[in-house]
Design a protein around this motif. Structure first.
Motif, mmCIF file in Angstrom:
data_model
loop_
_atom_site.group_PDB
_atom_site.id
_atom_site.type_symbol
_atom_site.label_atom_id
_atom_site.label_comp_id
_atom_site.label_asym_id
_atom_site.label_seq_id
_atom_site.Cartn_x
_atom_site.Cartn_y
_atom_site.Cartn_z
ATOM 1 N N THR A 63 0.794 -1.217 0.000
ATOM 2 C CA THR A 63 0.000 0.000 0.000
ATOM 3 C C THR A 63 0.833 1.276 0.000
ATOM 4 N N HIS A 64 2.050 1.226 0.572
ATOM 5 C CA HIS A 64 2.905 2.404 0.704
ATOM 6 C C HIS A 64 4.359 2.027 0.413
ATOM 7 N N LEU A 65 5.095 2.974 -0.150
ATOM 8 C CA LEU A 65 6.526 2.809 -0.400
ATOM 9 C C LEU A 65 7.272 3.961 0.259
ATOM 10 N N LEU A 66 8.233 3.617 1.108
ATOM 11 C CA LEU A 66 9.074 4.610 1.774
ATOM 12 C C LEU A 66 10.484 4.446 1.196
ATOM 13 N N PRO B 107 0.249 1.913 -5.135
ATOM 14 C CA PRO B 107 0.784 2.258 -3.818
ATOM 15 C C PRO B 107 1.151 3.740 -3.728
ATOM 16 N N ARG B 108 0.967 4.324 -2.551
ATOM 17 C CA ARG B 108 1.367 5.707 -2.328
ATOM 18 C C ARG B 108 2.861 5.727 -2.021
ATOM 19 N N ILE B 109 3.546 6.750 -2.531
ATOM 20 C CA ILE B 109 5.015 6.751 -2.499
ATOM 21 C C ILE B 109 5.548 7.972 -1.769
ATOM 22 N N PHE B 110 6.447 7.729 -0.805
ATOM 23 C CA PHE B 110 7.203 8.788 -0.136
ATOM 24 C C PHE B 110 8.656 8.596 -0.553
ATOM 25 N N LEU B 111 9.184 9.539 -1.324
ATOM 26 C CA LEU B 111 10.524 9.380 -1.899
ATOM 27 C C LEU B 111 11.415 10.527 -1.439
ATOM 28 N N SER B 112 12.552 10.193 -0.809
ATOM 29 C CA SER B 112 13.467 11.206 -0.291
ATOM 30 C C SER B 112 14.880 10.982 -0.810
ATOM 31 N N HIS B 113 15.645 12.089 -0.869
ATOM 32 C CA HIS B 113 17.006 11.999 -1.403
ATOM 33 C C HIS B 113 17.799 13.224 -0.941
#
Length: 228
Positions: free
Chosen positions: A148-151, A167-173
């Motif tokens: 459901t979610h991607l971190l 899926p809902r996506i939280f993407l950091s960099h």
């Protein structure tokens, strides 16, 4: 037609538990003689109620032991199960040449957790840093019917041959990442994902090729924001 398993499709499906739950603490699941999957069980879980699960993928050359500090305190504070599979080789099969033994190991680990805990189908997240972030994106998008979610933290690439669900996506960099420059990775991924219609929250932070604890906390809140 491509074999769905070769494209990363997992066989996992939600089912009612058939075994007693594990007590609070860190457990090796006893599935593999080497590089076994590890499970963090927080205190206070009610085995009769659906529990969120986060599957955390280590980076290249990493291990469950090295990556668990990224999310363990959050799991214990917020009451979600934290599963850390480990790749057969120093990094994930997809990075080396394609979906294979690691996809199978993830499937077995998920099934093992599902036999002991009632999992929340609305909160099954994949998470990872570096190669683990790339694996999170690639395997997660192929299994959006259950994930459901991607971190995603500092992912280098996105390789998807089969898409499923949304899926809902939280993407950091980190903007100072010299190992995986942000212009060639996160910014490209975000544009492609949004163009494909995914719900993406993108966070850029002033940092090198390392996850930022404050940003990770944002990602955990993102994954659990709509928890009942």
């Amino acid at each position: 037609m491509i074999d769905p398993h070769l494209a990363g499709r997992l066989a996992f499906a939600h089912r009612l538990p058939t075994q007693p739950p594990l007590p609070p603490g860190l457990h090796a699941l006893g599935l593999f003689a080497e590089r076994d999957a590890m499970l963090v069980v927080p205190a206070g879980i009610d085995p009769r109620r659906p529990t969120p699960l986060v599957v955390l993928f280590h980076g290249g050359g990493g291990s469950a032991e090295k990556i668990l500090p990224m999310l363990r305190a959050h799991a214990e504070a917020r009451g979600f199960l934290l599963l850390a599979p480990q790749s057969v080789f120093p990094t994930w099969d997809l990075v080396i040449g394609g979906h294979g033994p690691d996809r199978e190991r993830v499937d077995l680990a998920l099934a093992a957790v599902g036999t002991r805990f009632l999992l929340d189908p609305g909160h099954l997240a994949f998470a990872g840093h570096s190669d683990g972030g790339s694996y999170t994106l690639s395997l997660g998008l192929a299994n959006g019917h259950v994930v459901t979610h991607l971190l995603v933290s500092s992912a280098g690439f996105l390789s998807v041959h089969l898409q499923s669900g949304a899926p809902r996506i939280f993407l950091s960099h980190g903007t100072r990442d010299e190992q995986i420059p942000i212009d060639r990775s996160a910014r490209v991924h975000v544009a492609k994902l949004r163009e494909a219609g995914y719900d993406v929250t993108a966070v850029e932070y002033d940092g090198p090729h390392a996850y930022d604890p404050a940003v990770v906390a944002q990602g955990v809140a993102f994954c659990l924001a709509d928890e009942a």
